[in-house]
Write an enzyme that holds these catalytic residues in place. Sequence first.
Site, PDB file in Angstrom:
ATOM      1  N   HIS A 156      23.468  33.216  47.574  1.00 51.36           N
ATOM      2  CA  HIS A 156      24.824  32.792  47.917  1.00 51.36           C
ATOM      3  C   HIS A 156      24.951  32.628  49.427  1.00 51.36           C
ATOM      4  O   HIS A 156      24.506  33.484  50.198  1.00 51.36           O
ATOM      5  CB  HIS A 156      25.839  33.808  47.406  1.00 51.36           C
ATOM      6  N   LYS A 180      39.534  35.961  42.614  1.00 46.70           N
ATOM      7  CA  LYS A 180      40.238  34.740  43.034  1.00 46.70           C
ATOM      8  C   LYS A 180      41.324  34.375  42.025  1.00 46.70           C
ATOM      9  O   LYS A 180      42.382  33.868  42.380  1.00 46.70           O
ATOM     10  CB  LYS A 180      39.243  33.580  43.193  1.00 46.70           C
TER      11      LYS A 180
END
Length: 936
Positions: free
Chosen positions: A164, A598
Amino acid sequence: MSSLNLSAGPEPVSERPDDAAAIEAETRLRNDIRLLGRILGDTVREQEGQSVFDLVENIRQTSIRFHRDDDKTARAELAAILDGMSIQDTMRIVRAFSYFSHLANIAEDQNNIRQMRAGSTAGSAPRAGLLAKTLAHARQEGISAAELRKFFATALVSPVLTAHPTEVRRKSTMDREMQIAGLLDQRDRVQLTADEWTDNEERLRRAVETLWKTNLLRRTKLTVLDEVTNGLSFYDYTFLREVPRLHSALEDRLADAAKAEGANAEGELASFLRMGSWIGGDRDGNPFVTAEVLHGTLKLQSTRVLRYYLEELHELGSELSLASHLAGTTDTVKALAETSPDTSPHRKYEPYRLAVSGIYARLAATALKLEVENLRAPVGEAEPYASAQDFKADLDAIHLSLTTHHSGVIARGRLRQLRRAIDCFGFHLASLDMRQNSAVHERTIGELMDAARPGTSYAVLDEDARIALLISELRSTRPLTSMFVKYSDETVGELAVFREAAKAHATYGAAAIPQCIISMTKGVSDLLELAVLLKEVGLIDPSGRSAINVVPLFETIEDLQACAKIMDRLLSIPEYRRLVDSRGSVQEVMLGYSDSNKDGGFVTSGWELYKAEIGLIEIFEHHGVRLRLFHGRGGSVGRGGGPSYDAIVAQPGGAVNGQIRITEQGEIITSKYSNVEVGRNNLEILAAATLEASLLQPKRVAPHRDYLEAMEQLSALAFKAYRGLVYETDGFVDYFWASTVINEISTLNIGSRPASRKKTRAIEDLRAIPWVFSWAQCRLMLPGWYGFGSAVSAWVTEHPEKGIAFLQAMYQEWPFFRTLLSNMDMVLSKSSIGIASRYAELVEDTAIRDRIFSRIRAEWHSSIDYLLAIMQQDHLLQSNPLLERSIRHRFPYLDPLNHVQVQLLREHRTHDPDEQVLRGVQLTINGISAGLRNSG
């Protein structure tokens, strides 16, 4: 001014008078920071001139006044200084503060190592989080060494490295910083003479000057194979040696414990610590991970581990100089010696050396067969090993011969570590997971089904119809694909990847790719679709045998709430259950921390993950299947980050059960594993926490029902506040894109994967990593706390009879709630509402800016106030003085980077494109990320 005040640091942290060790640690840390700051200051002055040196110091002092006192005069002064700088000076300023952050991190890591060593000296009490402490706890609970061995026989602890894109440093920078760390370590460990001391500082100066003249940023975007190569460097730094050593140390501790109990330690400890990786196998949203890349990844991994084995065999051959008339040998070793290609008369009577040279020849032949290039030394013809187990069997024979003939001490050296390494790493090095989005599997299956069964119209079938169709396909022995059908590029690519995985099993063994993960799992059909695709390439057999694990990944709040029902229905399907039983009746489930955060905010994400685990535990117990959880945690608190030990032991009872996999992402890999001692400590923490959570945590009392009810209410209130801001406030999307570096992050060459799933500005389509990374850069850290203050305020109003006192008791008594708040404490300590206000000024629409930032600011203050009240602290990080000191040391040099970043963003967005200005923004992103340490 004789030296840059980068070396001055903040005022000393006050300690209790009797805390001599803490005072000494603080002093030594300050000395290291002062040394590196002085060298950096000298380098800036020598390379850039006195005026730049003075400018850096002026900005630093003004920034401190602004940060400490919210001084409006300082704010104006800072703006005037930054407005008056040329872009060239701006770049120099950014590099100076960025490199100080890097150097301060090195000093801090060295101080942590220093304290680890101090806590590991003979006679010291074992520290919490390490195996010695956990083993002592186990003994206190009456758990014998034999029981612990039995536990590890079926245990699995697997850190999984992912690519990532939150690690913004280049490998060139990391290598130089490791050199600096080594030189600091030398000053600690070695009694240096005056000349050696001078030489050490001279080498530090060379390293710092080299850093100053090295590009901080990559000029080109990373490819997937670049990411693979970067990930493999941590095997050289840490894993190849420390994974075997951890097993050996634990094996010895258990043997000593058994001896103390009057029992015998039977056999060797099972290998339980195994490395995993997503780098080169994660296709979710990354179109660059293809069948060719998968092949290249496995080849790179195999090359790395085989070269390591060959190097170790070379050294082992040098060490085993035992003469035949002085050290006996078994017939097996004699036979190995007779097959050696080494015909030197000097080694004619050294059977162990001859045996090792024969093994070396066979391994070199294996390496050539597996396409390893540039071998260290050419060898004669030899038969390649069919498997890593066959290779290890030959070394086992040498081990047995040595121990049988009174050379056990020799067998416990390099040979022991090499045998363990083969057991842990095989010929594949790390188990590579494959991952793809469920929507891609659905499209692929839909195309195959519609071609094979005309009139199916798979896309419009409901869930029940899909399940029935997929089950029938799992039973079928005929292929689903046809060479006479022209499929879409996507389907051709997906099938090619699965076929490459099947080849990998044949080449490297099933451990090379043991898992296939389905991201965004929303139903039973998502798992059955993958099973059918795996059957198509032979990794699953219609008879019910599977060579690979099918792993669902539940990511959103809605999916976490549904996951137990989904798994219940799945495990009730006989055709799927046979696949699970063929894998040892173990089913892995991955939980996603990033997207759930999120989607629903920090509080709700944490709570829904906890509840999902409880639901899964109950369902799996009902079905008699062992649950293995795979935690998809990021580096930041907003993506599930935080101390690994606390996170693991805070799991609900039964969630760990001896097996756990956990992602290690982005910049966290570097901070945890680039230094061998820090890496060893972090591996040990994972093992200790798994043991603690599995064998010792179930003895704890379950959470009080009132606590569960209160947490449910707090979660609902926090969810409402978070969603109200992020998804339901007009103008929030505009505010986010204007007040953060989200646009500019996409220009950084820090990863191969796009930042968004779709080309829109919608928060729903944005990946969780850049979402969190952007909020970290502007110092709001919003995903790590927003909604908490509103939730507590509303809850206390609704429950006046319980009030804050109830939540204080909940914090003291419930590890889950305590860990949740401790992580929030950490993330809020790194935030700065003053600096965030400067980013808010980038929003041109004043109405949107004032309306949204005022809400964020009010929630920030409220969250801190309630957090401190519940934790009964006077200030943030009161219970974590080590991190508090760290922040106090580093942030006076981090804050200026934020101020410069705001200035550069304004210039970049309001003027014609300027490559230098954009590069300046990118440099500030690099420096801020380094200063925060866990930003994505």
